[in-house]
Design a protein around this motif. Sequence first.
Motif, PDB file in Angstrom:
ATOM      1  N   LYS A 320      17.901  10.080 -13.579  1.00 39.99           N
ATOM      2  CA  LYS A 320      18.954   9.216 -13.047  1.00 39.99           C
ATOM      3  C   LYS A 320      19.483   8.191 -14.054  1.00 39.99           C
ATOM      4  O   LYS A 320      20.266   7.314 -13.702  1.00 39.99           O
ATOM      5  N   LYS A 321      19.062   8.316 -15.295  1.00 36.54           N
ATOM      6  CA  LYS A 321      19.567   7.418 -16.330  1.00 36.54           C
ATOM      7  C   LYS A 321      20.290   8.226 -17.399  1.00 36.54           C
ATOM      8  O   LYS A 321      19.954   9.386 -17.656  1.00 36.54           O
ATOM      9  N   SER A 322      21.268   7.601 -18.022  1.00 28.46           N
ATOM     10  CA  SER A 322      21.993   8.276 -19.092  1.00 28.46           C
ATOM     11  C   SER A 322      21.086   8.418 -20.307  1.00 28.46           C
ATOM     12  O   SER A 322      20.549   7.432 -20.806  1.00 28.46           O
ATOM     13  N   PHE A 344      20.697   7.267 -25.996  1.00 29.05           N
ATOM     14  CA  PHE A 344      20.254   6.002 -25.428  1.00 29.05           C
ATOM     15  C   PHE A 344      18.738   5.853 -25.447  1.00 29.05           C
ATOM     16  O   PHE A 344      18.223   4.742 -25.532  1.00 29.05           O
ATOM     17  N   GLU A 345      18.021   6.960 -25.355  1.00 28.08           N
ATOM     18  CA  GLU A 345      16.556   6.882 -25.355  1.00 28.08           C
ATOM     19  C   GLU A 345      16.019   6.495 -26.722  1.00 28.08           C
ATOM     20  O   GLU A 345      15.115   5.681 -26.852  1.00 28.08           O
ATOM     21  N   ALA A 346      16.588   7.074 -27.781  1.00 24.40           N
ATOM     22  CA  ALA A 346      16.137   6.779 -29.147  1.00 24.40           C
ATOM     23  C   ALA A 346      16.855   5.572 -29.740  1.00 24.40           C
ATOM     24  O   ALA A 346      16.497   5.107 -30.820  1.00 24.40           O
ATOM     25  N   LYS A 347      17.877   5.073 -29.021  1.00 25.96           N
ATOM     26  CA  LYS A 347      18.690   3.954 -29.511  1.00 25.96           C
ATOM     27  C   LYS A 347      19.314   4.287 -30.869  1.00 25.96           C
ATOM     28  O   LYS A 347      19.290   3.481 -31.797  1.00 25.96           O
ATOM     29  N   THR A 348      19.868   5.485 -30.957  1.00 24.24           N
ATOM     30  CA  THR A 348      20.522   5.903 -32.194  1.00 24.24           C
ATOM     31  C   THR A 348      21.946   6.348 -31.886  1.00 24.24           C
ATOM     32  O   THR A 348      22.276   6.669 -30.741  1.00 24.24           O
ATOM     33  N   ALA A 349      22.776   6.375 -32.917  1.00 21.59           N
ATOM     34  CA  ALA A 349      24.170   6.778 -32.734  1.00 21.59           C
ATOM     35  C   ALA A 349      24.688   7.404 -34.014  1.00 21.59           C
ATOM     36  O   ALA A 349      24.174   7.152 -35.110  1.00 21.59           O
ATOM     37  N   GLU A 350      25.733   8.208 -33.861  1.00 21.93           N
ATOM     38  CA  GLU A 350      26.361   8.867 -35.012  1.00 21.93           C
ATOM     39  C   GLU A 350      27.871   8.775 -34.866  1.00 21.93           C
ATOM     40  O   GLU A 350      28.416   8.985 -33.783  1.00 21.93           O
ATOM     41  N   LYS A 377      22.977  -1.316 -19.840  1.00 25.48           N
ATOM     42  CA  LYS A 377      21.999  -0.605 -19.013  1.00 25.48           C
ATOM     43  C   LYS A 377      22.387   0.868 -18.924  1.00 25.48           C
ATOM     44  O   LYS A 377      23.524   1.210 -18.617  1.00 25.48           O
ATOM     45  N   ASN A 378      21.411   1.739 -19.168  1.00 25.96           N
ATOM     46  CA  ASN A 378      21.696   3.177 -19.230  1.00 25.96           C
ATOM     47  C   ASN A 378      22.368   3.719 -17.972  1.00 25.96           C
ATOM     48  O   ASN A 378      23.214   4.605 -18.032  1.00 25.96           O
ATOM     49  N   GLU A 379      21.975   3.167 -16.824  1.00 28.60           N
ATOM     50  CA  GLU A 379      22.534   3.706 -15.590  1.00 28.60           C
ATOM     51  C   GLU A 379      23.956   3.205 -15.351  1.00 28.60           C
ATOM     52  O   GLU A 379      24.645   3.673 -14.453  1.00 28.60           O
ATOM     53  N   ASN A 380      24.404   2.238 -16.152  1.00 30.76           N
ATOM     54  CA  ASN A 380      25.731   1.661 -15.958  1.00 30.76           C
ATOM     55  C   ASN A 380      26.623   1.842 -17.178  1.00 30.76           C
ATOM     56  O   ASN A 380      27.441   0.984 -17.477  1.00 30.76           O
ATOM     57  N   CYS A 381      26.468   2.945 -17.892  1.00 29.99           N
ATOM     58  CA  CYS A 381      27.314   3.189 -19.055  1.00 29.99           C
ATOM     59  C   CYS A 381      28.766   3.303 -18.606  1.00 29.99           C
ATOM     60  O   CYS A 381      29.081   4.104 -17.721  1.00 29.99           O
TER      61      CYS A 381
END
Length: 391
Positions: A320-322, A344-350, A377-381
Motif C-alpha cells: 500500500k505504499k509507493s 522510494f525504498e532505497a531513497k535513490t533517484a536517476e 510520505k510514500n503513500e501520498n506521492c
Amino acid sequence: MLNNFSWNMNGYIPKHQVNPHGDGIIPYVAERIFQLEPAPPAVDSLNEYILSALQGKNLIHFSFFLHHYEPQLNKRIKDFLGVDGGDLYDTDRFIDIKLSCREQMLQKLMDYDLAKGAEYATYIYPLIRDAMLRFRMGEEKWSVSSLTNYKMVRSMAWLYHNTKEAVSEFAKKYNCDLALAEEYLKVVRGICDQQPFYVTDEDGEETGDDVALDDTWNYADILWNGIQAEKVQRAFEKLNFREQTLLEKRLAICMTCGRVGLWKNRPTFEELAVIFEGSTASGAERAYRKAVDKLTELLVAEGALHAVRLKQVSKTKQKKKSAAAIYEYQVDCDGDWGELSLNFEAKTAEIIRLADWDTIKSNKYAKAAISYLLYCKNENCPKDIVIPFEY
C-alpha cells in the motif's frame, strides 16, 4: 587595462585534470586548479612574480603567483563558506568563487604600486573579500544598489541578532540618522524571513551562522518582506476573486494592509467551503491548491522565484505504499519535460532526461524535484504539483 599583456603558457600545463573521468570535480582537484607542471621557477618572494608580470607585460608570471598563492586562497574561501577541510562542499561553486577572485585580482593588477609599501598578497586581501561578497550577492534573491550597501545590510543583520539596540548601534557605527537605520533593519527582517542568510560580524568576516527562520518556502513569510512585495502584489492581482479569497484566508494574511493573523486561527477547509456555497471541504482544498499553483506560476513569470512542475507518469506499490515511480518534470513551467526515476525504498533517484532550461552541470531543478519527492510520505506521492524554490 591588460590589453597589452600576453598570457603565453608554452611549456606549462595544469598539473591536475579538472574532470578526468566525467564524474564531476572532486575537492582535491578543485583546490589545485592553478597548479602547474612543471613547477614555476623559484623566487625569493611571491611579489617577484607580480613585478615580473607588470614589467614584462606577461601574465605567465601571474600564473606562477597563483600556483603558490592557491593554498591561501582556498583557506579564505573555506573560511568564507564556513567549510572545514574535511567537510563536503559544492566543488563547482567553490571553483566559481575562486575564478571570481582571480578575475578581481587581474582587474586590479594594474593598480598595484609597490611604492605604497604593501606586497601584492597584502594589497589583494580586501579585494578577494569583496569578490566573494559580490559572488554571494549575485546568488541571493535580494538586491541592493552597491557592494557597500550590501555590506551595511549584513552589518545590520549581525547587530540585529547579537545586540539589543541594533538601530542605535548601526546609526552610531555609520554616523547616520535613526530613520535610515530603521530602513536597514526592515530590509534585514524581510530577508531573514525569505531565505538562509549568512551574516557579517563587526570585523567584516562571515560568521557562518544561518539566521533564517526557515529555508523552506512559505508564502505568508515572504509576502511583505520589502524585497518581493511589488512582484507578489502584481501576481496576486491577476488571480480571480475566489482564488484571492482562498489564499488570504487560508494563509491568514491581508493583501491590502499586509497584516498577518495568527496561523492557528486560520479557517479550516470546511469553513472555507461554507464561504463558497455549494463547495465541499475537499473541493475547497483542491481549489486552494490550484490557487497556490497559479500564484506560483505568476511569481515565476515575475522573476520572484523558480519552480518545478511534476507530473506522475507511473508508480509501483508495495504494501500500500509507493515503492517506485516515474515522474516528468518541467523547469519554471516552460519548455520540454524531463524525466526522473525514483526508488522510494532505497531513497535513490536517476535523471533519465534533462528538462529544457535545467542546468547541465548542477541539475538544480531536477535535484529540487528529487529532494521533494524522496522525502514526502510514500503513500501520498503527488500526481501533479508545482514546487516553488529559490536558487
